[in-house]
Design an enzyme around this catalytic site. Structure first.
Site, PDB file in Angstrom:
ATOM      1  N   LYS A 145       0.826  -1.208   0.000  1.00 43.62           N
ATOM      2  CA  LYS A 145       0.000   0.000   0.000  1.00 43.62           C
ATOM      3  C   LYS A 145       0.866   1.267   0.000  1.00 43.62           C
ATOM      4  O   LYS A 145       0.447   2.297  -0.526  1.00 43.62           O
ATOM      5  CB  LYS A 145      -0.928   0.007   1.211  1.00 43.62           C
ATOM      6  CG  LYS A 145      -2.037  -1.049   1.157  1.00 43.62           C
ATOM      7  CD  LYS A 145      -2.916  -0.952   2.379  1.00 43.62           C
ATOM      8  CE  LYS A 145      -3.667  -2.224   2.676  1.00 43.62           C
ATOM      9  NZ  LYS A 145      -5.002  -2.337   2.140  1.00 43.62           N
ATOM     10  N   GLU A 174      -3.095   6.636   8.790  1.00 39.04           N
ATOM     11  CA  GLU A 174      -3.995   7.358   7.886  1.00 39.04           C
ATOM     12  C   GLU A 174      -5.087   8.028   8.700  1.00 39.04           C
ATOM     13  O   GLU A 174      -5.543   7.477   9.694  1.00 39.04           O
ATOM     14  CB  GLU A 174      -4.665   6.330   6.958  1.00 39.04           C
ATOM     15  CG  GLU A 174      -4.497   6.590   5.506  1.00 39.04           C
ATOM     16  CD  GLU A 174      -5.097   5.477   4.657  1.00 39.04           C
ATOM     17  OE1 GLU A 174      -4.405   5.047   3.744  1.00 39.04           O
ATOM     18  OE2 GLU A 174      -6.234   5.063   4.890  1.00 39.04           O
ATOM     19  N   HIS A 225     -15.569  -4.053   7.423  1.00 39.19           N
ATOM     20  CA  HIS A 225     -14.725  -3.576   6.319  1.00 39.19           C
ATOM     21  C   HIS A 225     -14.711  -4.503   5.113  1.00 39.19           C
ATOM     22  O   HIS A 225     -13.853  -4.384   4.238  1.00 39.19           O
ATOM     23  CB  HIS A 225     -13.278  -3.311   6.758  1.00 39.19           C
ATOM     24  CG  HIS A 225     -13.163  -2.245   7.798  1.00 39.19           C
ATOM     25  ND1 HIS A 225     -13.730  -1.011   7.657  1.00 39.19           N
ATOM     26  CD2 HIS A 225     -12.557  -2.241   9.000  1.00 39.19           C
ATOM     27  CE1 HIS A 225     -13.481  -0.287   8.725  1.00 39.19           C
ATOM     28  NE2 HIS A 225     -12.777  -1.013   9.573  1.00 39.19           N
ATOM     29  N   ARG A 267      -5.977  -7.728  -9.760  1.00 40.06           N
ATOM     30  CA  ARG A 267      -6.608  -9.000 -10.149  1.00 40.06           C
ATOM     31  C   ARG A 267      -8.064  -8.738 -10.514  1.00 40.06           C
ATOM     32  O   ARG A 267      -8.531  -7.616 -10.430  1.00 40.06           O
ATOM     33  CB  ARG A 267      -6.546  -9.967  -8.963  1.00 40.06           C
ATOM     34  CG  ARG A 267      -7.200  -9.326  -7.744  1.00 40.06           C
ATOM     35  CD  ARG A 267      -7.324 -10.230  -6.576  1.00 40.06           C
ATOM     36  NE  ARG A 267      -7.570  -9.514  -5.352  1.00 40.06           N
ATOM     37  CZ  ARG A 267      -8.741  -9.051  -4.941  1.00 40.06           C
ATOM     38  NH1 ARG A 267      -9.800  -9.202  -5.705  1.00 40.06           N
ATOM     39  NH2 ARG A 267      -8.870  -8.413  -3.796  1.00 40.06           N
TER      40      ARG A 267
HETATM   41  P1  ADP Z   1      -7.936  -4.001   2.850  1.00 40.31           P
HETATM   42  O1  ADP Z   1      -6.837  -4.008   1.834  1.00 40.31           O
HETATM   43  O2  ADP Z   1      -7.584  -4.695   4.106  1.00 40.31           O
HETATM   44  O3  ADP Z   1      -9.264  -4.427   2.271  1.00 40.31           O
HETATM   45  P2  ADP Z   1      -8.508  -1.173   2.454  1.00 40.31           P
HETATM   46  O4  ADP Z   1      -7.467  -0.149   2.614  1.00 40.31           O
HETATM   47  O5  ADP Z   1      -8.877  -1.553   1.049  1.00 40.31           O
HETATM   48  O6  ADP Z   1      -8.091  -2.470   3.284  1.00 40.31           O
HETATM   49  O7  ADP Z   1      -9.825  -0.722   3.223  1.00 40.31           O
HETATM   50  C1  ADP Z   1     -10.931  -1.583   3.420  1.00 40.31           C
HETATM   51  C2  ADP Z   1     -12.105  -0.766   3.926  1.00 40.31           C
HETATM   52  O8  ADP Z   1     -11.754  -0.124   5.167  1.00 40.31           O
HETATM   53  C3  ADP Z   1     -12.537   0.385   3.022  1.00 40.31           C
HETATM   54  O9  ADP Z   1     -13.437  -0.041   2.035  1.00 40.31           O
HETATM   55  C4  ADP Z   1     -13.187   1.331   4.010  1.00 40.31           C
HETATM   56  O10 ADP Z   1     -14.474   0.881   4.351  1.00 40.31           O
HETATM   57  C5  ADP Z   1     -12.312   1.173   5.235  1.00 40.31           C
HETATM   58  N1  ADP Z   1     -11.224   2.189   5.256  1.00 40.31           N
HETATM   59  C6  ADP Z   1      -9.967   2.041   4.809  1.00 40.31           C
HETATM   60  N2  ADP Z   1      -9.254   3.156   5.004  1.00 40.31           N
HETATM   61  C7  ADP Z   1     -10.080   4.051   5.592  1.00 40.31           C
HETATM   62  C8  ADP Z   1      -9.929   5.387   6.058  1.00 40.31           C
HETATM   63  N3  ADP Z   1      -8.773   6.029   5.975  1.00 40.31           N
HETATM   64  N4  ADP Z   1     -11.009   5.983   6.619  1.00 40.31           N
HETATM   65  C9  ADP Z   1     -12.192   5.331   6.742  1.00 40.31           C
HETATM   66  N5  ADP Z   1     -12.388   4.075   6.324  1.00 40.31           N
HETATM   67  C10 ADP Z   1     -11.347   3.427   5.756  1.00 40.31           C
END
Ligand code: ADP
Length: 503
Positions: free
Chosen positions: A119, A203, A238, A295
């Site tokens: 990331k 973040e 999530h 993917r």
């Molecule tokens: P992963 O790779 O574990 O799936 P992501 O970064 O794609 O993690 O985030 C998954 C979910 O977590 C997002 O769809 C959102 O709902 C929540 N999320 C991620 N980052 C944030 C953030 N900075 N603020 C609020 N929600 C977040």
């Protein structure tokens, strides 16, 4: 120069393996399935042109075993491997080893998997492509006072994320300074345990954002296209539960800006194949890059429905070295599609993964309905695999038509013998949040609480109904019994939902 594949191995199982087998059939390409003992009777094993049993009892010995899969690929004489999603689909070592074996990996180049799989390095590419990222701290994590000052500057609540994280693992919410140290340690530990990398970053945690992602398709000749966005904000823990395309909540200007940002990022990463650029979007329609999924996504069918483009066949074309023969303006949004993820999970028991034997299955196939499933009567559902059983997709000229079709589909889909989330899905799509299209990533939690308390208070006949199927000696109940249980279920559930029409 373009090559033409004769045989493709699918390094995956269940519904996505079937999806790829069907794409191969349409292209006159032979398909090779691999399976562990638990999957021996599965539909995808029967449908593939050839199938090979993998040795081993645990997933790391079978579907995650690079050496064994490559040996099968070599023995079967395949030209290419499609990894599906999950398992080895984002594994750069696997992609690299495929190349060393002279087998084409159907996905991006190993270098892109490395750059975008992390990331932090993906964020660096986003900066380079002038794509906004969530404000935060991406440097080495300092100790003590300096760390607290950084966190204070970002502002609480914040998220600590493992750079290599995925599937919600390695992500920790911090609401105040006292929780920061422990969150860092847990995220580092999870990053190391699940992904072999303990780097973390911080973040800003956006309140009530929407998760909107853009499908991209790129070839090895430098062309990158977008296939518009998917709205994926209906999430639990999530993780996505319902997805739709297009997003019901963004303006056409935001759509255009998001799609252009995704294309810029993919170009900066020299990406090829299908991929997804994920964003979170705040209430002001400001969007921030989250990550790239390198993917095919679980939710790709909604995009296929509204664009008419077959993403698996496009991936195969790109892997064959073909130049995608369309322009961006040829890709048009038409209609609306919704996908519900059917999970084997127990609504009576905090939605924990459920196991059982599929007793009765009736999947209504009708116009505007697509069911990506690998379920069959008599099939054992085991908790060692992902609990997603099938994807129910509806498509219509308008969102309302797609929604009505989904409501009918959820009502008529019959799966007995295993606990599942269909009633919860039905409850979600009938909520005001979903019906209005105004929902965000925290909309599901209160709806879940309402669903659970309503079920408790109504003592729904569903549990008795599910148990009847579970305890049925043959695993199958007679049509008459089924009809009776379905009718009573239907009546009870409609009554149950009518209380909540205005939720
Ligand atoms: P992963 O790779 O574990 O799936 P992501 O970064 O794609 O993690 O985030 C998954 C979910 O977590 C997002 O769809 C959102 O709902 C929540 N999320 C991620 N980052 C944030 C953030 N900075 N603020 C609020 N929600 C977040």
């Amino acid at each position: 120069m373009t090559s033409s594949f004769k045989k493709i191995l699918i390094a995956n199982r269940a519904e996505i393996a079937r999806r790829i087998i069907h794409a191969c059939r349409e292209l006159d390409i032979a398909s090779v399935a691999i399976y562990s003992e638990e999957d021996a009777g599965s539909l995808y094993v029967k449908e593939a042109s050839e199938a090979y049993l993998l040795n081993g009892s645990e997933i790391r010995e079978t579907y995650l075993n690079i050496e064994q899969i490559l040996q099968v690929a070599h023995k079967a004489g395949v030209d290419a491997i499609h990894p599906g999603y999950g398992f080895l689909s984002e594994n750069a070592e696997f992609a690299q080893k495929c190349a060393e074996f002279g087998i084409k990996f159907i996905g991006p180049a190993p270098e892109a998997l490395v750059k975008l799989g992390d990331k932090l390095s993906a964020k660096a590419i986003a900066h380079q492509a002038k794509v906004p990222t969530v404000p935060g701290y991406e440097g080495d994590i300092p100790q003590g006072e300096q760390l607290l000052q950084i966190a204070e500057k970002i502002g609480y609540p914040l998220l600590v994320k493992a750079a290599a994280g995925g599937g919600g693992k390695g992500m920790r919410l911090v609401t105040q300074a006292g929780e920061l140290q422990e969150a860092l340690l847990i995220a580092q530990r999870e990053g190391l345990a699940y992904f072999g990398n303990d780097r973390v970053f911080i973040e800003k945690y956006l309140s009530e954002p929407r998760h909107i992602e853009v499908q991209i398709l790129a070839d090895e000749h430098g062309q990158v296209f977008h296939l518009f966005e998917r709205e994926c904000s209906m999430q639990r823990r999530h993780q996505k539960v319902i997805e739709e395309a297009p997003s019901p909540s963004i303006s056409s200007q935001t759509r255009q800006a998001l799609c252009e940002a995704a294309v810029r990022l993919a170009k900066a990463a020299q990406y090829s194949s299908a991929g997804t650029v994920e964003f979170i979007v705040d209430s002001q329609d400001q969007f921030y890059f989250l990550e790239v999924n390198t993917r095919l996504q679980v939710e790709h069918p909604v995009t296929e429905s509204v664009t008419g483009i077959d993403l698996v066949q496009s991936q195969i074309a790109v892997a064959q070295g073909e130049k995608l023969d369309f322009q961006q303006s040829d890709i048009q949004l038409k209609g609306h599609a919704i996908e519900c993820r059917l999970y084997a999970e127990d609504p009576e028991n905090d939605f924990l993964p459920a196991e059982g034997v599929v007793g009765v299955l009736e999947e209504p196939h009708r116009p505007g309905v697509r069911i990506d499933s690998s379920l069959a009567e008599g099939q054992k559902i085991l908790p060692i695999f992902d609990p997603m059983l099938a994807k129910l997709i509806t498509f219509g000229a308008t969102r309302q038509i797609a929604l009505n079709k989904m409501q009918a589909l959820l009502h008529d889909y019959t799966l007995l013998g295993i606990r599942h989330n269909i009633d919860f899905l039905n409850f979600l799509i009938q909520s005001n949040d979903f019906q209005s299209g105004h929902y965000h990533t925290h909309s599901v939690q209160p709806l879940l609480s309402e669903f659970q308390s309503l079920r408790a208070s109504q003592s729904m006949p569903l549990s008795a109904w599910a148990v009847a199927a579970l305890t049925s000696r043959s695993g199958k109940i007679s049509n008459k019994t089924q009809k009776a249980t379905m009718d009573s279920r239907s009546r009870a559930f409609q009554g149950f939902l009518s209380h909540f029409k205005n939720v």
